[in-house]
Design a protein around this motif. Structure first.
Motif, PDB file in Angstrom:
ATOM      1  N   GLN A  84     -39.319  45.948 -86.965  1.00  0.00           N
ATOM      2  CA  GLN A  84     -38.613  47.229 -86.874  1.00  0.00           C
ATOM      3  C   GLN A  84     -39.578  48.308 -86.377  1.00  0.00           C
ATOM      4  OE1 GLN A  84     -37.430  48.730 -90.658  1.00  0.00           O
ATOM      5  NE2 GLN A  84     -36.440  50.552 -89.834  1.00  0.00           N
ATOM      6  N   ILE A  85     -39.226  48.917 -85.276  1.00  0.00           N
ATOM      7  CA  ILE A  85     -40.085  49.939 -84.683  1.00  0.00           C
ATOM      8  C   ILE A  85     -39.714  51.310 -85.238  1.00  0.00           C
ATOM      9  CG2 ILE A  85     -40.557  51.187 -82.538  1.00  0.00           C
ATOM     10  CD1 ILE A  85     -40.416  48.521 -81.071  1.00  0.00           C
ATOM     11  N   THR A  86     -40.712  52.037 -85.730  1.00  0.00           N
ATOM     12  CA  THR A  86     -40.518  53.406 -86.166  1.00  0.00           C
ATOM     13  C   THR A  86     -41.665  54.262 -85.642  1.00  0.00           C
ATOM     14  OG1 THR A  86     -41.703  53.154 -88.242  1.00  0.00           O
ATOM     15  CG2 THR A  86     -39.337  52.668 -88.281  1.00  0.00           C
ATOM     16  N   PHE A 138     -47.004  55.279 -85.651  1.00  0.00           N
ATOM     17  CA  PHE A 138     -45.947  54.317 -85.387  1.00  0.00           C
ATOM     18  C   PHE A 138     -46.197  52.999 -86.100  1.00  0.00           C
ATOM     19  CE2 PHE A 138     -48.566  51.952 -82.458  1.00  0.00           C
ATOM     20  CZ  PHE A 138     -49.350  52.912 -81.821  1.00  0.00           C
ATOM     21  N   GLN A 157     -27.865  49.487 -73.763  1.00  0.00           N
ATOM     22  CA  GLN A 157     -28.874  49.294 -74.800  1.00  0.00           C
ATOM     23  C   GLN A 157     -28.240  48.571 -75.987  1.00  0.00           C
ATOM     24  OE1 GLN A 157     -31.976  49.504 -74.901  1.00  0.00           O
ATOM     25  NE2 GLN A 157     -32.671  49.899 -76.977  1.00  0.00           N
ATOM     26  N   LYS A 164     -30.828  59.306 -78.343  1.00  0.00           N
ATOM     27  CA  LYS A 164     -30.535  57.876 -78.449  1.00  0.00           C
ATOM     28  C   LYS A 164     -30.335  57.301 -77.060  1.00  0.00           C
ATOM     29  CE  LYS A 164     -26.930  54.795 -80.293  1.00  0.00           C
ATOM     30  NZ  LYS A 164     -25.632  54.752 -81.020  1.00  0.00           N
ATOM     31  N   ALA A 217     -42.037  58.900 -78.486  1.00  0.00           N
ATOM     32  CA  ALA A 217     -41.073  57.823 -78.262  1.00  0.00           C
ATOM     33  C   ALA A 217     -41.754  56.608 -77.646  1.00  0.00           C
ATOM     34  CB  ALA A 217     -39.935  58.314 -77.364  1.00  0.00           C
ATOM     35  N   HIS A 218     -41.175  55.444 -77.905  1.00  0.00           N
ATOM     36  CA  HIS A 218     -41.687  54.153 -77.433  1.00  0.00           C
ATOM     37  C   HIS A 218     -40.995  53.781 -76.122  1.00  0.00           C
ATOM     38  CE1 HIS A 218     -41.087  49.715 -77.245  1.00  0.00           C
ATOM     39  NE2 HIS A 218     -42.295  49.623 -77.775  1.00  0.00           N
ATOM     40  N   ASP A 248     -36.761  53.896 -75.917  1.00  0.00           N
ATOM     41  CA  ASP A 248     -35.775  53.215 -76.749  1.00  0.00           C
ATOM     42  C   ASP A 248     -35.906  53.493 -78.239  1.00  0.00           C
ATOM     43  OD1 ASP A 248     -37.282  49.884 -76.229  1.00  0.00           O
ATOM     44  OD2 ASP A 248     -38.143  51.818 -76.831  1.00  0.00           O
ATOM     45  N   TYR A 249     -37.045  53.971 -78.678  1.00  0.00           N
ATOM     46  CA  TYR A 249     -37.233  54.361 -80.073  1.00  0.00           C
ATOM     47  C   TYR A 249     -37.915  55.727 -80.102  1.00  0.00           C
ATOM     48  CZ  TYR A 249     -36.287  49.465 -81.069  1.00  0.00           C
ATOM     49  OH  TYR A 249     -35.701  48.224 -81.142  1.00  0.00           O
ATOM     50  N   TRP A 250     -37.387  56.611 -80.941  1.00  0.00           N
ATOM     51  CA  TRP A 250     -37.872  57.984 -81.010  1.00  0.00           C
ATOM     52  C   TRP A 250     -38.238  58.352 -82.442  1.00  0.00           C
ATOM     53  CZ3 TRP A 250     -36.995  61.938 -76.976  1.00  0.00           C
ATOM     54  CH2 TRP A 250     -36.482  61.394 -75.782  1.00  0.00           C
TER      55      TRP A 250
END
Lengths: 107, 125
Positions: free
Chosen positions: B1-3, B24, A55, A45, B98-99, B113-115
């Motif tokens: 929403q990012i996934t 993604f 963040q 995270k 990840a993004h 920031d997104y995994w």
């Protein structure tokens, strides 16, 4: 490659304690330093980016500082959910290497 | 929403080629400033940065693995694919995609920031 060195490798602390983790880069990376929290079985995270930016959604007890080669992550008052492994990572130039991690354990 | 979500084998035999797919949603890799990276974590060890693909199809690799790694994108499917040839036991790890976002003002990327949830790959005969 830029090497990232964290200290300490492990740390024991109690709920309510204030703790600081240090990360040192092998050369100047300006402020392009990020901090992550990683718990077993979960995705890392992002906590802090560009050294000191919090963040979105991350509690304000987390703060970051530093520039150049020396950086810190501070947790103001440890909560039970904060016990995890913390990594620094630079995004100055590829490869964006990670530190070796700091495992924060309950005392 | 990012996934993001990784998919691929959980067991690979030595010398085989590993192919992992990151599917993604919530963003497009054709959008300026967007990147997708791959990171792995061997059991009990630290995170290791592997590769990054940019919105303009530029690619970057870990120097120690560059000869074995390939990262590609399929924009129409919202997927990024990582291949790692000649797998060995040391490549046993959880592989994450990840993004990441590029800040045009500073000229640098921020953090991942997104995994995805990760895909554990074991190399064994």
């Amino acid at each position: 490659d830029i090497q990232m060195t964290q200290s300490p490798s492990s740390l024991s602390a109690s709920v309510g304690d204030r703790v600081t983790i240090t990360c040192r880069a092998s050369q100047s990376i300006s402020s392009y330093l990020n901090w992550y929290q990683h718990k077993p079985g979960k995705a890392p995270k992002l906590l802090i980016y560009t050294a000191s930016s919090l963040q979105s959604g991350v509690p304000s007890r987390f703060s970051g500082g530093g520039s150049g080669t020396d950086f810190t992550l501070t947790i103001g008052s440890l909560q039970p959910e904060d016990f995890a492994t913390y990594y620094c990572q630079h995004s100055y130039s590829t490869p964006y290497t990670f530190g070796q991690g700091t495992k924060l354990e309950i005392k | 929403q990012i996934t993001l979500k990784e998919s691929g084998p959980t067991l690979v035999t030595p010398t085989q080629t590993l192919t992992l797919t990151c599917t993604f949603s919530g963003f497009s890799l054709s959008t300026s400033g967007v990147g997708v990276g791959w990171i792995r974590q061997p059991p009990g060890k630290a995170l290791e940065w592997l590769a990054l693909i940019y919105w303009n199809d530029d690619k970057r690799y870990s120097p120690s693995l560059k000869s074995r790694l390939t990262i590609t994108q399929d924009t129409s499917k919202n997927q990024v694919v990582l291949t790692l040839t000649n797998m060995g036991p040391v490549d046993t790890a959880t592989y994450y995609c990840a993004h990441i976002t590029y800040d045009f003002w500073s000229g640098y990327f921020g953090g991942f920031d997104y995994w995805g949830q990760g895909n554990l790959v074991t190399v064994s005969s």
